[in-house]
Design an enzyme around this catalytic site. Structure first.
Site, short mmCIF file in Angstrom:
data_model
loop_
_atom_site.label_atom_id
_atom_site.label_comp_id
_atom_site.label_asym_id
_atom_site.label_seq_id
_atom_site.Cartn_x
_atom_site.Cartn_y
_atom_site.Cartn_z
N SER A 138 -6.41 2.72 1.76
CA SER A 138 -8.25 2.89 1.39
C SER A 138 -8.59 3.88 0.51
O SER A 138 -8.33 3.85 -0.42
CB SER A 138 -8.61 3.20 3.04
OG SER A 138 -9.91 2.94 2.88
N ASP A 174 -10.05 -8.38 4.69
CA ASP A 174 -10.43 -6.96 4.35
C ASP A 174 -11.75 -6.41 4.04
O ASP A 174 -12.24 -7.04 3.14
CB ASP A 174 -9.24 -6.57 3.50
CG ASP A 174 -8.81 -5.19 3.39
OD1 ASP A 174 -9.71 -4.27 3.73
OD2 ASP A 174 -7.73 -4.87 3.28
N HIS A 229 -8.33 -4.93 7.41
CA HIS A 229 -8.21 -3.56 6.49
C HIS A 229 -6.97 -2.79 7.08
O HIS A 229 -6.36 -1.85 6.48
CB HIS A 229 -9.36 -2.58 6.62
CG HIS A 229 -9.47 -1.59 5.62
ND1 HIS A 229 -9.38 -1.76 4.20
CD2 HIS A 229 -9.68 -0.22 5.76
CE1 HIS A 229 -9.26 -0.73 3.59
NE2 HIS A 229 -9.33 0.21 4.46
#
Length: 294
Positions: free
Chosen positions: A102, A240, A267
């Site tokens: 991320s 995601d 995610h």
């Protein structure tokens, strides 16, 4: 892991906590957590790779078990990259693999653009490499939700009332589809969300995934991804927040960049498909170490 070693490393602005899981003989793996303002996961399944190689996690400054200064001058990409350099130097890592998740992918990319020595390969997991594209992807996802949820999120962000229970429920509906699809969420994940350093998140990112108002608003690494010359893997979940379309696009910008999708994840594939996640990382780093001339 029983043989985990942990401690603190002085960096610009304070001390950061680190943990080394395992002492396998292969090249270490350094993991950069998401956020900004989040922390490392104590139950990260990647720690299982410690039998193969040391797996290094650290909590970025202001996060988790690290010091929590409040000077916003510290919350820059450049300072976080410098922090990564200081961690690598303190642990005397001559060769290592990198995995960013991320927001950690923003850091990894920014670090790699400085052409550091010793990085054997890199994994961009759930990449956020263009803030405007991320925001647009989330808004596209939001259109698939009931009108009521869309309006609650729009209204709350417009009126800056994102502390309300109504907004919390609306954002959770989004999170359960595009952040983590395990139901109910593991206790640790809930605690991690509660421990998020909002000062860092709000300063660098903004109110939510849908609206980037912070210092990362114009972050876009796509124009420089072609500069990455080490083996590179991009991965995401089918659902995601880092959309498969964006992730595959990023992979195409890196010479011989590879692309992998976890079909049953959003995610957090480390939580949603832990065995598949560990296997992907294990296979990738092992393969890079077996490459001729590597």
């Amino acid at each position: 892991m029983d043989n985990a070693k942990e401690g603190f490393i002085p960096v610009t602005g304070g001390n950061v906590w680190y943990r080394i899981s395992g002492n396998g003989p292969s090249i270490p793996l350094v993991v950069l957590h998401g956020g900004p303002g989040s922390k490392s996961s104590d139950s990260d399944p990647l720690r299982q790779l410690g039998t193969d190689r040391p797996v290094i996690h650290y909590d970025q400054l202001g996060c988790g078990k690290s010091d929590r200064p409040t000077d916003t001058a510290l919350w820059t990409v450049e300072r976080f990259v410098e922090e990564l350099e200081q961690v690598i130097q303190a642990l005397e890592l001559k060769e290592f693999h990198l995995l960013g998740h991320s927001w950690g992918t923003m850091l990894v990319a920014s670090y790699l653009f400085k052409k550091p020595k010793g990085v054997r390969s890199v994994i961009f997991s759930g990449p956020v490499l263009d803030a405007q594209r991320w925001e647009q992807d989330q808004r596209n996802y939001l259109k698939q939700f009931p009108q009521e949820i869309q309006e609650t999120i729009e209204k709350s962000e417009r009126n800056q009332t994102t502390e309300t229970e109504e907004y919390g429920q609306a954002i959770m509906a989004y999170y359960k589809r595009h952040m983590c699809r395990v139901d109910p969420w593991p206790k640790e994940m809930e605690e991690d969300m509660e421990q998020l350093n909002h000062q860092i998140y709000n300063f660098m990112w903004g109110a939510s995934d849908f609206t980037v108002t912070g210092t990362l608003k114009n972050f876009d690494a796509t124009g420089r991804l072609s500069e990455i010359e080490i083996p590179t893997l991009f991965s995401c979940g089918r659902f995601d927040a880092a959309s498969p379309e964006a992730t595959e696009y990023y992979a195409g910008l890196v010479q011989d960049g590879e692309f992998h999708v976890f079909e049953n994840s959003s995610h957090m594939p480390g939580i949603e498909e832990p065995e598949a996640y560990v296997e992907m990382v294990r296979e990738w780093v092992n393969r890079q170490e077996l490459r001729p001339g590597a």
